[in-house]
Design a protein around this motif. Structure first.
Motif, PDB file in Angstrom:
ATOM      1  N   SER A 122       1.196  -1.300  -0.157  1.00 53.86           N
ATOM      2  CA  SER A 122       0.137   0.409   0.024  1.00 53.86           C
ATOM      3  C   SER A 122       0.760   0.808   0.240  1.00 53.86           C
ATOM      4  O   SER A 122       1.742   1.034   0.760  1.00 53.86           O
ATOM      5  CB  SER A 122      -1.002  -0.005   1.389  1.00 53.86           C
ATOM      6  N   ALA A 123       0.230   2.634  -0.183  1.00 55.66           N
ATOM      7  CA  ALA A 123       1.223   3.662  -0.628  1.00 55.66           C
ATOM      8  C   ALA A 123       0.003   4.912  -0.947  1.00 55.66           C
ATOM      9  O   ALA A 123      -1.232   5.015  -0.890  1.00 55.66           O
ATOM     10  CB  ALA A 123       1.678   3.219  -1.507  1.00 55.66           C
ATOM     11  N   MET A 124       0.729   5.956  -0.428  1.00 52.96           N
ATOM     12  CA  MET A 124      -0.345   7.274  -0.581  1.00 52.96           C
ATOM     13  C   MET A 124       0.525   7.570  -1.974  1.00 52.96           C
ATOM     14  O   MET A 124       1.171   8.124  -2.328  1.00 52.96           O
ATOM     15  CB  MET A 124      -0.204   7.983   0.227  1.00 52.96           C
ATOM     16  N   TRP A 179      -3.262  12.920  -2.180  1.00 51.02           N
ATOM     17  CA  TRP A 179      -3.313  12.418  -1.933  1.00 51.02           C
ATOM     18  C   TRP A 179      -4.286  11.252  -1.413  1.00 51.02           C
ATOM     19  O   TRP A 179      -5.264  11.614  -0.957  1.00 51.02           O
ATOM     20  CB  TRP A 179      -2.677  12.305  -0.174  1.00 51.02           C
ATOM     21  N   VAL A 180      -4.071   9.960  -1.953  1.00 50.51           N
ATOM     22  CA  VAL A 180      -5.217   8.999  -2.508  1.00 50.51           C
ATOM     23  C   VAL A 180      -4.426   7.434  -1.801  1.00 50.51           C
ATOM     24  O   VAL A 180      -3.387   7.438  -2.214  1.00 50.51           O
ATOM     25  CB  VAL A 180      -5.383   8.685  -3.396  1.00 50.51           C
ATOM     26  N   HIS A 181      -5.107   6.524  -1.219  1.00 53.38           N
ATOM     27  CA  HIS A 181      -4.468   5.406  -0.726  1.00 53.38           C
ATOM     28  C   HIS A 181      -5.040   4.781  -2.215  1.00 53.38           C
ATOM     29  O   HIS A 181      -5.706   4.089  -2.348  1.00 53.38           O
ATOM     30  CB  HIS A 181      -5.327   5.374   0.461  1.00 53.38           C
ATOM     31  N   ARG A 182      -4.119   3.681  -2.097  1.00 48.15           N
ATOM     32  CA  ARG A 182      -4.126   2.971  -3.309  1.00 48.15           C
ATOM     33  C   ARG A 182      -3.288   1.202  -2.225  1.00 48.15           C
ATOM     34  O   ARG A 182      -2.598   1.152  -1.791  1.00 48.15           O
ATOM     35  CB  ARG A 182      -3.586   3.302  -4.455  1.00 48.15           C
ATOM     36  N   ASP A 183      -3.790   0.531  -2.602  1.00 46.00           N
ATOM     37  CA  ASP A 183      -3.119  -0.950  -2.224  1.00 46.00           C
ATOM     38  C   ASP A 183      -3.136  -2.353  -3.412  1.00 46.00           C
ATOM     39  O   ASP A 183      -4.373  -2.547  -4.298  1.00 46.00           O
ATOM     40  CB  ASP A 183      -2.997  -1.310  -0.868  1.00 46.00           C
ATOM     41  N   VAL A 184      -2.043  -3.511  -3.326  1.00 45.59           N
ATOM     42  CA  VAL A 184      -2.503  -4.394  -3.632  1.00 45.59           C
ATOM     43  C   VAL A 184      -2.768  -5.525  -2.523  1.00 45.59           C
ATOM     44  O   VAL A 184      -1.150  -5.193  -2.122  1.00 45.59           O
ATOM     45  CB  VAL A 184      -1.599  -4.568  -5.270  1.00 45.59           C
TER      46      VAL A 184
END
Length: 201
Positions: free
Chosen positions: A93-95, A136-141
């Motif tokens: 995950s990251a911003m 800034w938005v949160h994204r994840d895999v």
């Protein structure tokens, strides 16, 4: 326009899943964040570095910025042994923050075996991608790391024009209650339509 965008996303997914992500000489090592390397289809079309003026937390973020006329995609990535993560469900995950991203930016996660065959792969080139100008938005895999896994590759990516910043990266184990996010088609449990009378499509 939408069909062209979908073709670009599908092609980027295919390339990233098949791509032998080797470090590129497109950027000076001095410009890169420690432990990260440059890769992609045309990394020479992009600039990479650490930004101490724009960040979400701490004192810095990393960025990828397209040079004029940039094509294909580029990524900042890391590769490390899978030993400590085999048999676990892991979340990257990251911003992300974007400026004038014409195509998309996002995260990707890949697990290879010792012969560099891709065992598991996903990226956020779908409803989880970032484009245009966004704060800034949160994204994840989320992927399961197979027992045969030898290496894990993580990264963030920019396709086409614009700039993306990445901060607050985490790679952590999650429980089985967290679903995997892989965007490859799941195999059926059993054969279907063996009499060819089940219609088309």
């Amino acid at each position: 326009m939408e069909a062209e965008s979908e073709r670009t996303i599908a092609e980027t997914r295919r390339i990233l899943a098949e791509f032998q992500t080797q470090p590129s000489n497109a950027a000076s090592d001095k410009a890169l964040p420690t432990a990260w390397y440059v890769t992609g289809a045309r990394p020479e079309d992009y600039e990479f570095g650490v930004d101490t003026q724009v960040f979400r937390s701490g004192r810095a973020s990393a960025f990828i910025e397209a040079r004029p006329g940039a094509k294909e995609f580029a990524s900042l990535a890391q590769v490390f042994k899978a030993d400590a993560y085999r048999g676990k469900r892991m979340r990257l995950s990251a911003m992300l923050k974007t400026r004038d991203v014409a195509n998309w930016a996002g995260l990707w996660l890949r697990v290879d075996d010792a012969l560099h065959n891709v065992l598991a792969f996903d990226n956020t080139a779908d409803s989880r991608s970032s484009s245009g100008t966004q704060s800034w938005v949160h994204r994840d895999v989320v992927l399961d790391v197979p027992r045969e896994g030898a290496t894990i590759r993580i990264g963030f990516i920019l396709t086409g024009e614009g700039r993306v910043w990445c901060d607050d990266v985490k790679f952590e184990e999650v429980g089985l209650d967290i679903p995997v996010t892989r965007n490859i088609e799941e195999l059926r449990d059993h054969p279907e339509n063996l009499g060819f009378e089940g219609g088309t499509g």
